[in-house]
Design a protein around this motif. Structure first.
Motif, PDB file in Angstrom:
ATOM      1  N   VAL A 122       0.847  -1.197   0.000  1.00  0.00           N
ATOM      2  CA  VAL A 122       0.000   0.000   0.000  1.00  0.00           C
ATOM      3  C   VAL A 122       0.881   1.246   0.000  1.00  0.00           C
ATOM      4  CG1 VAL A 122      -1.847   1.246   1.213  1.00  0.00           C
ATOM      5  CG2 VAL A 122      -1.623  -1.224   1.531  1.00  0.00           C
ATOM      6  N   ILE A 123       0.546   2.183  -0.862  1.00  0.00           N
ATOM      7  CA  ILE A 123       1.189   3.504  -0.802  1.00  0.00           C
ATOM      8  C   ILE A 123       0.096   4.487  -0.390  1.00  0.00           C
ATOM      9  CG2 ILE A 123       2.385   5.304  -2.103  1.00  0.00           C
ATOM     10  CD1 ILE A 123       3.352   2.966  -3.982  1.00  0.00           C
ATOM     11  N   ALA A 124       0.275   5.106   0.766  1.00  0.00           N
ATOM     12  CA  ALA A 124      -0.753   6.009   1.301  1.00  0.00           C
ATOM     13  C   ALA A 124      -0.284   7.445   1.086  1.00  0.00           C
ATOM     14  CB  ALA A 124      -0.971   5.716   2.781  1.00  0.00           C
ATOM     15  N   ARG A 125      -0.856   8.104   0.069  1.00  0.00           N
ATOM     16  CA  ARG A 125      -0.480   9.492  -0.251  1.00  0.00           C
ATOM     17  C   ARG A 125      -1.263  10.430   0.639  1.00  0.00           C
ATOM     18  NH1 ARG A 125       0.814   9.817  -6.498  1.00  0.00           N
ATOM     19  NH2 ARG A 125       2.973   9.233  -6.132  1.00  0.00           N
ATOM     20  N   CYS A 126      -0.597  10.964   1.622  1.00  0.00           N
ATOM     21  CA  CYS A 126      -1.269  11.720   2.673  1.00  0.00           C
ATOM     22  C   CYS A 126      -1.486  13.175   2.272  1.00  0.00           C
ATOM     23  CB  CYS A 126      -0.411  11.684   3.938  1.00  0.00           C
ATOM     24  SG  CYS A 126      -0.038  10.017   4.478  1.00  0.00           S
ATOM     25  N   THR A 127      -2.563  13.765   2.802  1.00  0.00           N
ATOM     26  CA  THR A 127      -2.832  15.179   2.547  1.00  0.00           C
ATOM     27  C   THR A 127      -2.813  16.001   3.839  1.00  0.00           C
ATOM     28  OG1 THR A 127      -5.210  14.761   2.699  1.00  0.00           O
ATOM     29  CG2 THR A 127      -4.252  14.714   0.495  1.00  0.00           C
ATOM     30  N   SER A 128      -2.569  15.355   4.962  1.00  0.00           N
ATOM     31  CA  SER A 128      -2.574  16.079   6.246  1.00  0.00           C
ATOM     32  C   SER A 128      -1.922  15.196   7.312  1.00  0.00           C
ATOM     33  CB  SER A 128      -4.020  16.354   6.677  1.00  0.00           C
ATOM     34  OG  SER A 128      -4.656  15.106   6.947  1.00  0.00           O
ATOM     35  N   ALA A 129      -1.675  15.803   8.468  1.00  0.00           N
ATOM     36  CA  ALA A 129      -1.136  15.030   9.599  1.00  0.00           C
ATOM     37  C   ALA A 129      -2.147  13.971  10.039  1.00  0.00           C
ATOM     38  CB  ALA A 129      -0.799  15.971  10.751  1.00  0.00           C
ATOM     39  N   THR A 130      -3.430  14.288   9.908  1.00  0.00           N
ATOM     40  CA  THR A 130      -4.464  13.309  10.284  1.00  0.00           C
ATOM     41  C   THR A 130      -4.383  12.089   9.371  1.00  0.00           C
ATOM     42  OG1 THR A 130      -5.798  15.234  10.785  1.00  0.00           O
ATOM     43  CG2 THR A 130      -6.931  13.134  10.809  1.00  0.00           C
ATOM     44  N   ASP A 131      -4.154  12.313   8.087  1.00  0.00           N
ATOM     45  CA  ASP A 131      -3.963  11.181   7.161  1.00  0.00           C
ATOM     46  C   ASP A 131      -2.766  10.332   7.585  1.00  0.00           C
ATOM     47  OD1 ASP A 131      -6.055  11.774   5.497  1.00  0.00           O
ATOM     48  OD2 ASP A 131      -4.823  12.553   3.848  1.00  0.00           O
ATOM     49  N   VAL A 132      -1.699  11.010   7.978  1.00  0.00           N
ATOM     50  CA  VAL A 132      -0.493  10.270   8.388  1.00  0.00           C
ATOM     51  C   VAL A 132      -0.839   9.366   9.572  1.00  0.00           C
ATOM     52  CG1 VAL A 132       1.835  10.499   9.362  1.00  0.00           C
ATOM     53  CG2 VAL A 132       1.098  12.034   7.511  1.00  0.00           C
ATOM     54  N   ALA A 133      -1.576   9.923  10.537  1.00  0.00           N
ATOM     55  CA  ALA A 133      -1.955   9.128  11.718  1.00  0.00           C
ATOM     56  C   ALA A 133      -2.806   7.931  11.299  1.00  0.00           C
ATOM     57  CB  ALA A 133      -2.706  10.010  12.716  1.00  0.00           C
ATOM     58  N   ALA A 134      -3.725   8.151  10.347  1.00  0.00           N
ATOM     59  CA  ALA A 134      -4.605   7.055   9.891  1.00  0.00           C
ATOM     60  C   ALA A 134      -3.778   5.975   9.181  1.00  0.00           C
ATOM     61  CB  ALA A 134      -5.679   7.603   8.956  1.00  0.00           C
ATOM     62  N   ALA A 135      -2.807   6.397   8.389  1.00  0.00           N
ATOM     63  CA  ALA A 135      -1.977   5.430   7.658  1.00  0.00           C
ATOM     64  C   ALA A 135      -1.127   4.605   8.625  1.00  0.00           C
ATOM     65  CB  ALA A 135      -1.088   6.164   6.650  1.00  0.00           C
ATOM     66  N   ILE A 136      -0.585   5.272   9.635  1.00  0.00           N
ATOM     67  CA  ILE A 136       0.224   4.543  10.632  1.00  0.00           C
ATOM     68  C   ILE A 136      -0.665   3.519  11.353  1.00  0.00           C
ATOM     69  CG2 ILE A 136       1.543   4.747  12.783  1.00  0.00           C
ATOM     70  CD1 ILE A 136       2.350   7.595  11.850  1.00  0.00           C
ATOM     71  N   ALA A 137      -1.867   3.961  11.737  1.00  0.00           N
ATOM     72  CA  ALA A 137      -2.783   3.054  12.455  1.00  0.00           C
ATOM     73  C   ALA A 137      -3.118   1.848  11.579  1.00  0.00           C
ATOM     74  CB  ALA A 137      -4.054   3.809  12.850  1.00  0.00           C
ATOM     75  N   HIS A 138      -3.321   2.092  10.281  1.00  0.00           N
ATOM     76  CA  HIS A 138      -3.650   0.988   9.373  1.00  0.00           C
ATOM     77  C   HIS A 138      -2.480  -0.006   9.299  1.00  0.00           C
ATOM     78  CE1 HIS A 138      -5.729  -0.935   6.005  1.00  0.00           C
ATOM     79  NE2 HIS A 138      -4.536  -1.036   5.433  1.00  0.00           N
ATOM     80  N   ALA A 139      -1.273   0.514   9.121  1.00  0.00           N
ATOM     81  CA  ALA A 139      -0.097  -0.373   9.035  1.00  0.00           C
ATOM     82  C   ALA A 139       0.020  -1.212  10.305  1.00  0.00           C
ATOM     83  CB  ALA A 139       1.170   0.458   8.819  1.00  0.00           C
ATOM     84  N   ARG A 140      -0.199  -0.570  11.435  1.00  0.00           N
ATOM     85  CA  ARG A 140      -0.041  -1.304  12.698  1.00  0.00           C
ATOM     86  C   ARG A 140      -1.139  -2.358  12.864  1.00  0.00           C
ATOM     87  NH1 ARG A 140       1.415   2.436  17.654  1.00  0.00           N
ATOM     88  NH2 ARG A 140       1.838   0.382  18.492  1.00  0.00           N
ATOM     89  N   SER A 141      -2.369  -1.996  12.520  1.00  0.00           N
ATOM     90  CA  SER A 141      -3.446  -2.971  12.737  1.00  0.00           C
ATOM     91  C   SER A 141      -3.349  -4.138  11.753  1.00  0.00           C
ATOM     92  CB  SER A 141      -4.816  -2.294  12.656  1.00  0.00           C
ATOM     93  OG  SER A 141      -5.047  -1.896  11.320  1.00  0.00           O
ATOM     94  N   GLU A 142      -2.794  -3.871  10.560  1.00  0.00           N
ATOM     95  CA  GLU A 142      -2.663  -4.950   9.564  1.00  0.00           C
ATOM     96  C   GLU A 142      -1.328  -5.680   9.678  1.00  0.00           C
ATOM     97  OE1 GLU A 142      -5.143  -5.781   7.240  1.00  0.00           O
ATOM     98  OE2 GLU A 142      -6.281  -4.429   8.543  1.00  0.00           O
ATOM     99  N   GLY A 143      -0.472  -5.225  10.584  1.00  0.00           N
ATOM    100  CA  GLY A 143       0.850  -5.848  10.733  1.00  0.00           C
ATOM    101  C   GLY A 143       1.760  -5.612   9.536  1.00  0.00           C
ATOM    102  N   LEU A 144       1.591  -4.466   8.868  1.00  0.00           N
ATOM    103  CA  LEU A 144       2.427  -4.174   7.688  1.00  0.00           C
ATOM    104  C   LEU A 144       3.677  -3.404   8.108  1.00  0.00           C
ATOM    105  CD1 LEU A 144      -0.368  -2.873   5.257  1.00  0.00           C
ATOM    106  CD2 LEU A 144       0.879  -5.047   5.076  1.00  0.00           C
ATOM    107  N   PRO A 145       4.855  -3.814   7.613  1.00  0.00           N
ATOM    108  CA  PRO A 145       6.035  -2.984   7.869  1.00  0.00           C
ATOM    109  C   PRO A 145       5.830  -1.605   7.237  1.00  0.00           C
ATOM    110  CG  PRO A 145       6.563  -4.785   6.345  1.00  0.00           C
ATOM    111  CD  PRO A 145       5.153  -4.996   6.806  1.00  0.00           C
ATOM    112  N   LEU A 146       6.385  -0.586   7.875  1.00  0.00           N
ATOM    113  CA  LEU A 146       6.071   0.779   7.468  1.00  0.00           C
ATOM    114  C   LEU A 146       7.328   1.512   6.977  1.00  0.00           C
ATOM    115  CD1 LEU A 146       3.628   3.048   9.205  1.00  0.00           C
ATOM    116  CD2 LEU A 146       5.936   3.902   9.096  1.00  0.00           C
ATOM    117  N   ALA A 147       7.185   2.271   5.904  1.00  0.00           N
ATOM    118  CA  ALA A 147       8.271   3.150   5.442  1.00  0.00           C
ATOM    119  C   ALA A 147       7.708   4.554   5.313  1.00  0.00           C
ATOM    120  CB  ALA A 147       8.803   2.672   4.094  1.00  0.00           C
ATOM    121  N   VAL A 148       8.581   5.541   5.460  1.00  0.00           N
ATOM    122  CA  VAL A 148       8.159   6.943   5.333  1.00  0.00           C
ATOM    123  C   VAL A 148       8.919   7.561   4.177  1.00  0.00           C
ATOM    124  CG1 VAL A 148       7.956   9.155   6.508  1.00  0.00           C
ATOM    125  CG2 VAL A 148       7.798   7.029   7.825  1.00  0.00           C
ATOM    126  N   ARG A 149       8.151   8.189   3.264  1.00  0.00           N
ATOM    127  CA  ARG A 149       8.781   8.801   2.098  1.00  0.00           C
ATOM    128  C   ARG A 149       8.698  10.319   2.195  1.00  0.00           C
ATOM    129  NH1 ARG A 149       8.853   7.053  -3.902  1.00  0.00           N
ATOM    130  NH2 ARG A 149       9.583   8.936  -4.912  1.00  0.00           N
TER     131      ARG A 149
END
Ligand SMILES: Cc1cc2nc3c(=O)[nH]c(=O)nc-3n(C[C@H](O)[C@H](O)[C@H](O)COP(=O)(O)OP(=O)(O)OC[C@H]3O[C@@H](n4cnc5c(N)ncnc54)[C@H](O)[C@@H]3O)c2cc1C
Length: 461
Positions: free
Chosen positions: A41-68
């Motif tokens: 998944v590539i989560a193209r964020c538009t705000s800090a709230t989006d970033v928080a939602a993307a992090i929560a999704h990665a954690r709940s799905e057990g996906l390793p996370l990268a920050v671009r």
């Protein structure tokens, strides 16, 4: 008809790009052509709230996370195989705060975005020398600029940051708020959270500066490198220089006999009155008989983009750099010897002079660690074809291993880390006396090590 439901991220207003999406291949590409990861998944964020939602999704799905941020990290840490990329490329706004003489920069901006706003006003904050590089990655692991001896590293100019933490909280880090996090962000890399906004101090600069760039014959390499070292040790802080072995570009503007020729160069910037800069750099322009002397007064904003064409996206890159406290003749001899053996003519070997304002900041004032590495030796292999990977990587490692022997602290520059091979021991050695404090702060802000696609600091305990 697709049998799989499209990925949805709760509370996310940006664009979700998954394999099969028309933009997937472009979105997963990073600057270094050696990196070919396929994130889930590539989560193209538009705000800090989006970033928080993307992090929560990665954690709940057990996906390793990268920050671009700008996607320029040589090790390709902006992406991750089968994981989730928090993509900040839509967050590039830059806002001046004239009353505090600072600039607020969103987490996906490049240095071009910053310079475009600040340079015309005769203001600058220390940033990268290639304008397409991201602010975020560079700013979190140090930041070595053309004005470094006058104004320190980028981290030394980080007034505050807005950070999205692993648990989704959005906090401000400054000298007064979350001061431990502010300390850790100044050198500790992406270990502590996603920075959605940087507030950076501005300095009066330009619009014109004096730029030094002299090319000498390769046969004079040892003499030029030694002469440069002796001439710049003790130079005024206004003068930041580097010496290097590289090849002249194959362009019609150069006489035919110089096109593609490997040479030893001395370049730099005088951060002050250009006329004084011209006078102060004269000795550096006659270290031997030059092949070319392109030194001139230049517009700072334009000069910041002048190197861009030499580092195009998609070539193959493997870079490693180490700080040396002194630059003995033996290190210069090794530099010349290895440079002559570089497998690729595109490769750059560069020694940057530090000290000045960088060295006046105490080692424990920021996470960065030891500041007494006055010289940074960087081995930047650059080549075209995948079949040459092994030879170029082996050459870089061989040279780097010898270079480390000239360093007391053996401190790498974490922004030039080669592939992500720096293990825990190298990270500990790099941060030195600051490591244990960083590990304690990591345990507070990212106890489960969600942010680990970086020179990773393990949470204490
Ligand atoms: C052509 C070129 C020129 C360079 N010139 C210089 C130079 O002049 N001076 C210098 O010091 N360095 C320089 N560098 C090195 C540069 O600092 C690093 O490559 C840096 O990682 C690039 O930042 P980025 O945001 O583009 O990287 P990315 O690849 O996007 O990110 C790298 C890492 O930084 C972290 N990160 C990125 N964005 C965020 C964020 N918003 N919040 C939290 N963590 C984040 C993550 O851990 C990520 O994996 C150069 C690199 C290149 C390729």
């Amino acid at each position: 008809m697709s049998l799989t439901a499209p990925t949805q991220i709760a509370g996310f207003a940006g664009e979700v790009i998954t394999p099969g999406h028309p933009a997937y291949d472009a979105a997963r590409t990073v600057w270094n052509g050696m990196i070919d990861a396929r994130p889930a998944v590539i989560a193209r964020c538009t705000s800090a709230t989006d970033v928080a939602a993307a992090i929560a999704h990665a954690r709940s799905e057990g996906l390793p996370l990268a920050v671009r941020g700008g996607g320029h990290n040589v090790a390709g840490t902006a992406t991750v195989e089968d994981g989730l990329v928090v993509d900040l490329s839509r967050l590039r706004h830059v806002r001046l705060d004239p009353s505090h003489r600072t600039v607020h920069v969103q987490g996906g901006a490049t240095w071009a975005d910053v310079d475009r706003v600040t340079a015309p006003l005769g203001l600058a904050t220390p940033g990268g020398v290639v304008s397409e590089t991201g602010v975020a990655g560079l700013a979190l692991s140090g930041g070595v600029s053309a004005q470094r001896r006058a104004h320190g590293m980028t981290i030394d100019n980080l007034v505050s940051a807005e950070v999205v933490l692993a648990d989704g909280r959005i906090v401000r880090a400054s000298a007064d708020e979350h001061a431990d996090l502010h300390w850790a962000l100044r050198g500790g890399g992406g270990n502590f959270g996603v920075v959605t906004s940087f507030e950076l101090r501005l300095h009066p600069l330009g619009p014109d500066v004096f730029k030094l760039h002299v090319a000498y014959p390769l046969v004079d390499a040892a003499r030029v490198l030694g002469g440069w070292r002796d001439a710049v040790a003790g130079a005024p802080d206004a003068l930041s220089t580097e010496a290097f072995v590289w090849a002249l570009p194959v362009i019609p503007e150069l006489p035919e006999h110089l096109r593609g020729l490997r040479y030893v160069g001395v370049s730099g910037q005088w951060t002050g009155d250009p006329e004084e800069g011209e006078a102060a750099t004269r000795a550096l322009r006659s270290l031997a008989t030059p092949l070319l002397d392109l030194s001139a007064t230049a517009d700072y904003g334009q000069a910041q983009a002048a190197l861009d064409p030499f580092f195009p996206a998609g070539l193959r890159y493997y870079w490693k750099a180490v700080y040396l406290e002194t630059l003995p003749d033996a290190a210069i001899a090794a530099t010349v010897r290895h440079s002559l053996e570089a497998p690729s003519p595109r490769t750059l070997v560069i020694i940057r002079h530090g000290g000045g304002a960088i060295a006046r900041v105490p080692d424990d004032a920021t996470a960065f660690g030891a500041r007494d590495g006055e010289w940074m030796l960087s081995v930047d292999a650059i080549w075209d074809a995948p079949e040459d990977d092994a030879e170029n990587v082996a050459w870089t490692r061989g040279f780097y291993d010898e270079a480390v022997g000239f360093s007391a602290h053996r401190r790498p520059y974490f922004n030039f880390p080669g592939l992500l091979e720096e293990g825990d021991a190298a990270v500990r050695a790099g941060f030195g006396a600051n490591h244990d404090r960083l590990a304690r702060i990591k345990a507070v802000y990212d106890p489960e090590n969600t942010f680990r696609r970086n020179p990773n600091i393990l949470p204490a305990g």
